[in-house]
Design a protein around this motif. Structure first.
Motif, PDB file in Angstrom:
ATOM      1  N   GLU A 179       0.854  -1.171   0.000  1.00 44.23           N
ATOM      2  CA  GLU A 179       0.000   0.000   0.000  1.00 44.23           C
ATOM      3  C   GLU A 179       0.891   1.222   0.000  1.00 44.23           C
ATOM      4  OE1 GLU A 179      -2.548  -0.201   3.321  1.00 44.23           O
ATOM      5  OE2 GLU A 179      -3.644  -1.959   2.637  1.00 44.23           O
ATOM      6  N   ALA A 180       0.629   2.162  -0.896  1.00 46.69           N
ATOM      7  CA  ALA A 180       1.511   3.315  -1.044  1.00 46.69           C
ATOM      8  C   ALA A 180       0.823   4.594  -0.597  1.00 46.69           C
ATOM      9  CB  ALA A 180       1.947   3.453  -2.504  1.00 46.69           C
ATOM     10  N   THR A 181       1.583   5.479   0.056  1.00 43.15           N
ATOM     11  CA  THR A 181       1.121   6.811   0.424  1.00 43.15           C
ATOM     12  C   THR A 181       2.196   7.793  -0.002  1.00 43.15           C
ATOM     13  OG1 THR A 181       2.096   6.532   2.614  1.00 43.15           O
ATOM     14  CG2 THR A 181      -0.225   6.013   2.397  1.00 43.15           C
ATOM     15  N   PRO A 182       1.855   9.076  -0.227  1.00 45.65           N
ATOM     16  CA  PRO A 182       2.846  10.037  -0.713  1.00 45.65           C
ATOM     17  C   PRO A 182       4.015  10.175   0.259  1.00 45.65           C
ATOM     18  CG  PRO A 182       0.630  10.884  -0.967  1.00 45.65           C
ATOM     19  CD  PRO A 182       0.513   9.645  -0.139  1.00 45.65           C
ATOM     20  N   ALA A 215      13.471  14.417 -10.265  1.00 51.98           N
ATOM     21  CA  ALA A 215      14.234  14.556 -11.500  1.00 51.98           C
ATOM     22  C   ALA A 215      13.319  14.314 -12.684  1.00 51.98           C
ATOM     23  CB  ALA A 215      15.396  13.557 -11.514  1.00 51.98           C
ATOM     24  N   PRO A 216      13.584  15.033 -13.800  1.00 56.01           N
ATOM     25  CA  PRO A 216      12.722  14.829 -14.969  1.00 56.01           C
ATOM     26  C   PRO A 216      12.834  13.407 -15.487  1.00 56.01           C
ATOM     27  CG  PRO A 216      14.689  16.101 -15.529  1.00 56.01           C
ATOM     28  CD  PRO A 216      14.640  15.999 -14.039  1.00 56.01           C
ATOM     29  N   GLY A 217      11.742  12.921 -16.017  1.00 60.08           N
ATOM     30  CA  GLY A 217      11.755  11.585 -16.598  1.00 60.08           C
ATOM     31  C   GLY A 217      11.486  10.482 -15.611  1.00 60.08           C
ATOM     32  N   SER A 218      11.213  10.829 -14.354  1.00 63.79           N
ATOM     33  CA  SER A 218      10.951   9.793 -13.362  1.00 63.79           C
ATOM     34  C   SER A 218       9.695   9.028 -13.742  1.00 63.79           C
ATOM     35  CB  SER A 218      10.760  10.419 -11.982  1.00 63.79           C
ATOM     36  OG  SER A 218      11.917  11.126 -11.619  1.00 63.79           O
ATOM     37  N   ALA A 219       9.771   7.720 -13.651  1.00 67.33           N
ATOM     38  CA  ALA A 219       8.634   6.900 -14.066  1.00 67.33           C
ATOM     39  C   ALA A 219       7.525   6.922 -13.029  1.00 67.33           C
ATOM     40  CB  ALA A 219       9.088   5.462 -14.326  1.00 67.33           C
ATOM     41  N   ILE A 220       7.896   6.976 -11.739  1.00 66.92           N
ATOM     42  CA  ILE A 220       6.913   6.859 -10.668  1.00 66.92           C
ATOM     43  C   ILE A 220       7.263   7.894  -9.612  1.00 66.92           C
ATOM     44  CG2 ILE A 220       5.827   5.263  -9.044  1.00 66.92           C
ATOM     45  CD1 ILE A 220       7.218   2.994 -10.580  1.00 66.92           C
ATOM     46  N   PRO A 221       6.295   8.663  -9.083  1.00 70.25           N
ATOM     47  CA  PRO A 221       6.617   9.603  -8.016  1.00 70.25           C
ATOM     48  C   PRO A 221       7.018   8.856  -6.758  1.00 70.25           C
ATOM     49  CG  PRO A 221       4.248   9.449  -8.322  1.00 70.25           C
ATOM     50  CD  PRO A 221       4.870   8.681  -9.434  1.00 70.25           C
ATOM     51  N   PRO A 222       7.901   9.462  -5.915  1.00 71.26           N
ATOM     52  CA  PRO A 222       8.324   8.768  -4.697  1.00 71.26           C
ATOM     53  C   PRO A 222       7.145   8.340  -3.844  1.00 71.26           C
ATOM     54  CG  PRO A 222       9.649  10.720  -5.096  1.00 71.26           C
ATOM     55  CD  PRO A 222       8.521  10.764  -6.084  1.00 71.26           C
ATOM     56  N   LYS A 223       7.258   7.185  -3.228  1.00 72.01           N
ATOM     57  CA  LYS A 223       6.211   6.627  -2.384  1.00 72.01           C
ATOM     58  C   LYS A 223       6.803   6.133  -1.079  1.00 72.01           C
ATOM     59  CE  LYS A 223       2.926   6.699  -5.665  1.00 72.01           C
ATOM     60  NZ  LYS A 223       1.709   7.487  -5.567  1.00 72.01           N
ATOM     61  N   VAL A 224       5.996   6.157  -0.047  1.00 75.22           N
ATOM     62  CA  VAL A 224       6.312   5.432   1.169  1.00 75.22           C
ATOM     63  C   VAL A 224       5.300   4.306   1.248  1.00 75.22           C
ATOM     64  CG1 VAL A 224       6.295   5.488   3.684  1.00 75.22           C
ATOM     65  CG2 VAL A 224       7.261   7.396   2.420  1.00 75.22           C
ATOM     66  N   PRO A 255      12.626  -5.146  -6.873  1.00 70.76           N
ATOM     67  CA  PRO A 255      12.073  -4.681  -5.599  1.00 70.76           C
ATOM     68  C   PRO A 255      11.068  -3.564  -5.813  1.00 70.76           C
ATOM     69  CG  PRO A 255      14.471  -4.863  -5.493  1.00 70.76           C
ATOM     70  CD  PRO A 255      14.090  -5.002  -6.932  1.00 70.76           C
ATOM     71  N   ALA A 256      10.013  -3.576  -5.025  1.00 66.34           N
ATOM     72  CA  ALA A 256       8.997  -2.524  -5.097  1.00 66.34           C
ATOM     73  C   ALA A 256       9.522  -1.260  -4.414  1.00 66.34           C
ATOM     74  CB  ALA A 256       7.713  -2.994  -4.419  1.00 66.34           C
ATOM     75  N   PRO A 257       8.986  -0.076  -4.777  1.00 65.70           N
ATOM     76  CA  PRO A 257       9.424   1.183  -4.167  1.00 65.70           C
ATOM     77  C   PRO A 257       8.871   1.359  -2.756  1.00 65.70           C
ATOM     78  CG  PRO A 257       7.685   1.611  -5.741  1.00 65.70           C
ATOM     79  CD  PRO A 257       8.006   0.154  -5.867  1.00 65.70           C
ATOM     80  N   VAL A 258       9.304   0.489  -1.853  1.00 65.57           N
ATOM     81  CA  VAL A 258       8.850   0.511  -0.465  1.00 65.57           C
ATOM     82  C   VAL A 258       9.889   1.248   0.374  1.00 65.57           C
ATOM     83  CG1 VAL A 258       8.254  -0.887   1.549  1.00 65.57           C
ATOM     84  CG2 VAL A 258       7.630  -1.668  -0.749  1.00 65.57           C
ATOM     85  N   VAL A 259       9.501   2.370   0.945  1.00 70.04           N
ATOM     86  CA  VAL A 259      10.403   3.172   1.773  1.00 70.04           C
ATOM     87  C   VAL A 259      10.038   2.986   3.234  1.00 70.04           C
ATOM     88  CG1 VAL A 259      11.273   5.477   2.313  1.00 70.04           C
ATOM     89  CG2 VAL A 259      10.692   4.872  -0.052  1.00 70.04           C
ATOM     90  N   GLU A 260      10.956   2.468   4.010  1.00 72.62           N
ATOM     91  CA  GLU A 260      10.764   2.368   5.458  1.00 72.62           C
ATOM     92  C   GLU A 260      11.435   3.566   6.121  1.00 72.62           C
ATOM     93  OE1 GLU A 260      12.121  -1.256   7.142  1.00 72.62           O
ATOM     94  OE2 GLU A 260      10.871  -2.539   5.851  1.00 72.62           O
ATOM     95  N   GLN A 261      10.796   4.082   7.143  1.00 74.22           N
ATOM     96  CA  GLN A 261      11.387   5.182   7.898  1.00 74.22           C
ATOM     97  C   GLN A 261      12.002   4.604   9.163  1.00 74.22           C
ATOM     98  OE1 GLN A 261      11.430   8.407   6.716  1.00 74.22           O
ATOM     99  NE2 GLN A 261      12.899   8.813   8.370  1.00 74.22           N
TER     100      GLN A 261
END
Length: 331
Positions: free
Chosen positions: A192-195, A205-214, A243-249
């Motif tokens: 599950e992704a949130t901004p 950066a220009p050309g990014s395929a997906i906006p950053p997610k947490v 790997p999925a764009p999963v950001v842990e804090q």
């Protein structure tokens, strides 16, 4: 006579132009679908030797950089086509592919990336992230960050086995000539992704395929199989694990880690002290004790430094002084 000779020489027909030898057009390397499993042999870059090896206990701190536009769609060291929008990275010695967790020690953001290339070959850098990875960790605008890099042992074994199995379908054996390990099936993981909160003063950066997610991975029950059950992601048709764009804090220490140059570690105090005295003319140098597998070592460290740029300058001087094993660490 002199004039006549000169006149005859001037009237002589020039020799026919020499035909250039035919030159074969360079043959472009062919990408390997899904890449291949590779450890490699020792190699030297700019006078520095690197020793690739399987190290499932790898856990290091240092400075991360990132690479992107100039290398996009070019071959990586294990035969894949590099994609700056995937979560991959270059490492100097770890097997390809491997999965590592990279934590930004300046803001606590942590992601998992797949090692599929060799580098970085700039002194003082520990890992070269894809542009996407740098965006998620929040240092794409700054260019570098203090990080911890930890190999995920069981997950790395699983994707290595998958890569070997893919190679065996062609060659019939694993790359090292031994039996081909069997990769266990990977269960699905819900994400599950949130901004992601924006970094002050930064922009994507220009050309990014997906906006950053947490994102948070759904709890996975304990299993005994050696598969990347703890990492969210997908497997492509050609066998690559993404790997999925999963950001842990992650919680950071009250005091951020300082930057040092570790010039060497010695079992002999006298040897360590001699190096300390030699480097002390470059910058403040100290000795510290460390126990490794029950053996006491004396570490020679230069610093600390507050800025990466200053550490880079001093590292260059330490390397010029003949200490070829020196590296930047964060502690």
């Amino acid at each position: 006579m002199g004039v006549a000779v000169a006149g005859l020489a001037g009237c002589a027909a020039p020799p026919p132009p020499k035909q250039p030898a035919a030159v074969a057009a360079p043959v472009e390397p062919t990408p390997t679908p899904g890449g291949s499993y590779k450890v490699g042999t020792p190699y030297q870059i700019d006078g520095v030797w690197y020793y690739p090896r399987v190290d499932y206990g790898y856990n290091e701190t240092g400075i991360a950089s990132w690479y992107g536009p100039g290398f996009h769609a070019k071959l990586t060291a294990n035969g894949e086509l590099y994609n700056e929008n995937e979560l991959t990275a270059a490492h100097q010695t770890l097997p390809m592919p491997s999965l590592v967790r990279v934590t930004n020690l300046e803001n606590g953001r942590s992601i998992v990336v797949r090692i599929n290339d060799r580098g970085p070959f700039v002194s003082g850098r520990i890992i070269d992230m894809s542009r996407r990875g740098a965006q998620l960790l929040g240092f794409d605008q700054k260019g570098t960050a203090r990080v911890r890099v930890e190999v995920l042992a069981e997950e790395s074994r699983a994707i290595a086995a998958a890569a070997m199995n893919a190679a065996s379908q062609v060659a019939g054996v694993s790359p090292d000539g031994g039996p081909v390990p069997q990769a266990a099936p990977r269960p699905s993981v819900t994400v599950e992704a949130t901004p992601l909160p924006p970094t002050a003063g930064s922009k994507a950066a220009p050309g990014s395929a997906i906006p950053p997610k947490v994102a948070q991975a759904a709890p996975v029950p304990p299993r005994t199989i050696a598969a990347p059950t703890t990492v969210a992601g997908t497997t492509t048709a050609d066998g690559r694990f993404l790997p999925a764009p999963v950001v842990e804090q992650r919680t950071l220490p009250a005091k951020p880690g300082k930057i040092y140059i570790q010039a060497g570690a010695f079992a002999s105090y006298d040897n360590a002290n001699r190096l300390r005295a030699r480097l002390n003319s470059i910058a403040p140098t100290n000795l510290s004790n460390a126990m490794v597998n029950g053996q006491q070592y004396f570490r020679v460290r230069v610093g600390p430094f507050d800025q990466v740029e200053r550490a880079d300058e001093v590292l260059a001087q330490v390397l010029q002084a003949g200490t070829s094993e020196a590296k930047i660490i964060v502690d």
